[in-house]
Design an enzyme around this catalytic site. Structure first.
Site, mmCIF file in Angstrom:
data_model
loop_
_atom_site.group_PDB
_atom_site.id
_atom_site.type_symbol
_atom_site.label_atom_id
_atom_site.label_comp_id
_atom_site.label_asym_id
_atom_site.label_seq_id
_atom_site.Cartn_x
_atom_site.Cartn_y
_atom_site.Cartn_z
ATOM 1 N N ASP A 193 8.024 7.011 -3.465
ATOM 2 C CA ASP A 193 8.059 6.906 -2.005
ATOM 3 C C ASP A 193 8.417 5.491 -1.558
ATOM 4 O OD1 ASP A 193 7.157 9.610 -1.174
ATOM 5 O OD2 ASP A 193 5.325 9.046 -2.230
ATOM 6 N N ASP B 239 9.178 3.319 -8.662
ATOM 7 C CA ASP B 239 8.270 3.956 -7.721
ATOM 8 C C ASP B 239 9.053 5.070 -7.034
ATOM 9 O OD1 ASP B 239 6.025 4.211 -5.823
ATOM 10 O OD2 ASP B 239 7.434 3.294 -4.417
#
Length: 232
Positions: free
Chosen positions: A12, A10
């Site tokens: 953020d 991922d």
């Protein structure tokens, strides 16, 4: 024991410290649209979703596509202003990713960001060609749908059992489970490990560098098992 070949991250809250900026931008958009302010816990709870899905989750009464478009635009403009200086990488991320590449791992990103947003921040870090593949919510399906992971696996020619997904939200972990991949939770991003442990990740770490340490232990264990089998 799986021989991992592909590491998917991922963006953020996992690689970059951007959660506070997301929260601030959501609040700015709510103000502009005369919507009630929600607490930080609620906003952190939607990080990982695509932006349209996140807006609908936070403000289900916002039904008009035109109103949602206004919210999205204000959010994007505010976030872009904050990102004039790119959000910093978390401690240990750069060193670990460089080490993973040197060790022969394939690297990918699976994010709720838009393609335009991800390309902008990748360019800011000088990483446009760093990853084998990146997938964004606006060009596939939003998490926790496993579609983006399946697209990454197909591109890299890697089986689900030979890949792992690293993320800071329940959506990341559910997406990994839905794709048949190993899920790794990090507890320094959008959600603490006390929340993420409920989704039964294979590994839970408080520091990014812990991933490399664990992978090294796994490799050493595999070598010992192979050696013992050969001797036997």
């Amino acid at each position: 024991m799986p021989d991992y070949q592909l590491l998917v991250f991922d963006w953020d809250g996992t690689l970059v410290d951007s959660v506070a900026r997301i929260v601030e931008s959501m609040r700015a958009a709510a103000d502009a649209c005369s919507l009630p302010q929600l607490d930080e816990v609620a906003i952190r709870g939607i990080i990982g979703l695509g932006l349209p899905e996140a807006i609908r989750a936070l403000y289900p009464a916002l039904e008009s596509e035109a109103d949602i478009a206004v919210f999205r635009q204000v959010y994007s403009d505010h976030y872009l202003c904050l990102e004039s200086t790119p959000s910093p990488l978390f401690d240990g991320v750069l060193e670990s990713l460089l080490a993973f590449r040197a060790q022969g791992y394939r690297l990918a990103v699976a994010t709720g960001k838009s393609r335009r947003g991800l390309d902008r921040v990748l360019a800011g870090h000088g990483w446009l060609d760093f990853f084998d593949i990146t997938r964004c919510a606006d060009e596939t399906a939003s998490k926790p749908d496993p579609r983006m992971l399946r697209e990454i696996l197909a591109h890299c020619g890697v089986a689900p059992a030979q890949a792992l997904m690293v993320g800071d939200s329940p959506f990341d972990l559910l997406m990994a489970h839905n794709a048949g991949m190993t899920a790794v939770a990090v507890g320094y991003g959008a959600q603490p490990l006390t929340v993420l442990q409920e989704y039964r990740p294979h590994l839970a770490i408080e520091r990014f560098a812990g991933l490399g340490q664990w992978l090294g232990q796994e490799c050493n264990r595999e070598r010992r098992e192979v050696g013992e089998h050969a001797v036997g």
